[in-house]
Motif scaffolding. Structure first.
Motif, PDB file in Angstrom:
ATOM      1  N   TRP A 131      -1.321  -6.548  -7.650  1.00 22.55           N
ATOM      2  CA  TRP A 131      -2.545  -6.088  -8.312  1.00 22.55           C
ATOM      3  C   TRP A 131      -3.536  -5.528  -7.302  1.00 22.55           C
ATOM      4  N   ASP A 132      -3.761  -6.300  -6.221  1.00 21.91           N
ATOM      5  CA  ASP A 132      -4.762  -5.887  -5.225  1.00 21.91           C
ATOM      6  C   ASP A 132      -4.403  -4.559  -4.575  1.00 21.91           C
ATOM      7  N   CYS A 168       3.007  -2.607 -12.038  1.00 24.30           N
ATOM      8  CA  CYS A 168       3.980  -3.699 -12.072  1.00 24.30           C
ATOM      9  C   CYS A 168       4.138  -4.245 -13.479  1.00 24.30           C
ATOM     10  N   ALA A 169       5.352  -4.670 -13.761  1.00 22.28           N
ATOM     11  CA  ALA A 169       5.693  -5.322 -15.021  1.00 22.28           C
ATOM     12  C   ALA A 169       6.472  -6.574 -14.659  1.00 22.28           C
ATOM     13  N   TYR A 170       6.976  -7.276 -15.651  1.00 20.99           N
ATOM     14  CA  TYR A 170       7.924  -8.362 -15.428  1.00 20.99           C
ATOM     15  C   TYR A 170       8.916  -8.340 -16.576  1.00 20.99           C
ATOM     16  N   ARG A 202       0.843  -1.214   0.000  1.00 19.50           N
ATOM     17  CA  ARG A 202       0.000   0.000   0.000  1.00 19.50           C
ATOM     18  C   ARG A 202       0.869   1.251   0.000  1.00 19.50           C
ATOM     19  N   ASN A 203       1.964   1.211   0.752  1.00 21.38           N
ATOM     20  CA  ASN A 203       2.862   2.369   0.795  1.00 21.38           C
ATOM     21  C   ASN A 203       3.534   2.594  -0.566  1.00 21.38           C
ATOM     22  N   VAL A 247       7.803 -12.189  -5.643  1.00 17.67           N
ATOM     23  CA  VAL A 247       6.777 -11.375  -5.000  1.00 17.67           C
ATOM     24  C   VAL A 247       5.402 -11.796  -5.515  1.00 17.67           C
ATOM     25  N   PRO A 248       4.417 -12.006  -4.633  1.00 14.23           N
ATOM     26  CA  PRO A 248       3.087 -12.444  -5.082  1.00 14.23           C
ATOM     27  C   PRO A 248       2.423 -11.397  -5.980  1.00 14.23           C
ATOM     28  N   VAL A 249       2.222 -11.754  -7.225  1.00 16.59           N
ATOM     29  CA  VAL A 249       1.719 -10.796  -8.201  1.00 16.59           C
ATOM     30  C   VAL A 249       0.298 -10.358  -7.871  1.00 16.59           C
TER      31      VAL A 249
END
Length: 418
Positions: A300-301, A306-308, A261-262, A294-296
């Protein structure tokens, strides 16, 4: 018109469209473009997507595995092996290896690469100098952003800060960081502040390797909150990306979600690098071996951009790879328990539109009138199945010009009945 893609599929369960290009830009998308063009491609219902983006790739260190592999498979081992090999780098061998990966990437549908050449007292500016040359050599085939990357640390490797500054003077596009490669937490903080100082001095974005460990027991691998606070304090929202961030996977779920969140609130992007992260992670685990990615879904949530990306290809950090973003996307989906139409579409977006946000080109990117004509015609005829099909990149189009083609003819032998 310069080019028209006829009968292209952009959305499942929607009419096929023509995509017209002139002057390197998309000028029309319609069910039937009545104009003629100098070149026309009959897509015949095949899917067209925007050009793929490698948002984190080490071209200077590619293809080193045959020279000296990483015997213990750890991050420390990879850094040590690569440090030894870097001392023997020449402009010629860096150029030769980097060209091979750039050309693989183009054939596989990549139209933008953000590359991270090492900058340190071992190799000096060699990697940056070679990539500046290659940026011009491949202009019109692929766009190349250059990140000045201090793999060996900044304070731990005296002279690196001056080398980073000179890299930016010579034309590097982004300032990198390797936050964990300092001796203690205090110097890690100074490393981060130095990177942001250089970003402000040269007006460039930040792209750092951070929190690259199985867990956050060592505070050098728990810098996400500090980086988020620094980003906010320095007014750099939307201009900071963090690669790896593997220690987040080893943190308590409540704590991890708070950190994410931060990052989201500060406008800090995260780029998982699954081929590397899973290969190097969990090396000390003898049971319940951690995936170290890291849990993708948590990204998202939390609303984190984010990319990969491929990160490294066939070297001490990652002894695999073909510079194929669709292969890496499928790997990420499998590791992250991501499945179904919605999840797989979102993974693909991480290699296209979300990656464009990470590398700062979102305003001119995508298949829309007025945008740059960077597109890929796939052999798939169903958008939902792109990652599953592992399709051929039939045509790769950069700025309205076909820059790569893949043609394949297959057949099944006739069954002979007795």
């Amino acid at each position: 018109m310069d080019l028209i893609l006829r009968a292209a599929r952009m959305v499942d369960d929607a009419p096929l469209v023509d995509i017209a290009v002139e002057g390197g830009r998309i000028v029309e998308i319609s069910p039937r473009c009545g104009s003629a063009a100098r070149e026309e491609i009959d897509c015949a219902g095949r899917v067209v997507i925007p050009g793929l983006i490698e948002s984190h790739l080490h071209l200077d260190k590619a293809l080193l595995d045959k020279e000296k592999p990483n015997r213990d498979g750890t991050l420390a081992g990879a850094i040590e092996v690569t440090g030894e090999l870097k001392s023997q780098f020449t402009a010629g061998n860096v150029r030769h290896r980097a060209r091979q990966i750039i050309e693989k990437a183009i054939i596989n549908g990549t139209t933008m690469i953000r590359a991270h050449p090492d900058v340190d007292p071992i190799v000096g500016l060699l990697g940056v100098e070679v990539l500046l040359e290659l940026r011009e050599e491949y202009r019109g085939l692929v766009d190349l952003q250059i990140v000045a990357f201090p793999q060996e640390g900044i304070l731990k490797a005296p002279g690196t800060e001056d080398l980073l500054r000179e890299s930016l003077r010579r034309g590097a596009d982004v300032i990198g960081g390797c936050t964990y490669n300092e001796i203690d937490l205090a110097t890690c903080h100074r490393h981060v502040e130095t990177v942001f100082d250089l970003a402000e001095e040269f007006g460039v974005p930040v792209d750092m390797h951070a929190d690259f460990a199985d867990d956050a027991d060592d505070p050098r691998f728990a810098l996400a909150d500090f980086i988020a606070e620094t980003t906010d304090r320095r007014g750099m929202s939307g201009r900071v990306a963090l690669g790896h961030m593997t220690s987040l996977a080893g943190r308590d779920e409540t704590e991890r979600r708070a950190v994410l969140r931060n990052l989201a609130a500060a406008g800090v992007a995260v780029v998982p690098l699954p081929a590397t992260d899973m290969h190097l992670g969990g090396r000390g685990d003898t049971e319940n071996v951690r995936r170290a990615v890291v849990p993708v879904r948590d990204l998202w949530d939390a609303g984190v951009t984010c990319a990969y990306s491929s990160n490294n290809i066939r070297n001490a950090f990652t002894p695999y790879g073909n510079a194929d973003m669709l292969d890496i996307g499928l790997l990420l989906a499998q590791i992250g328990h991501l499945s179904g139409t919605a999840d797989l579409a979102r993974v693909l977006t991480m290699a296209t539109h979300m990656a464009a946000e990470v590398v700062g080109i979102a305003d001119g990117y995508g298949i829309l009138p007025g945008r740059a004509a960077d597109m890929v015609v796939l052999s798939s005829t169903c958008v939902a199945d792109i990652l599953l099909d592992r399709p051929d990149r039939c045509y790769v189009i950069k700025s309205g010009r076909v820059v790569a083609r893949t043609t394949r003819t297959t057949h099944i032998a006739e069954v002979l009945c007795a």
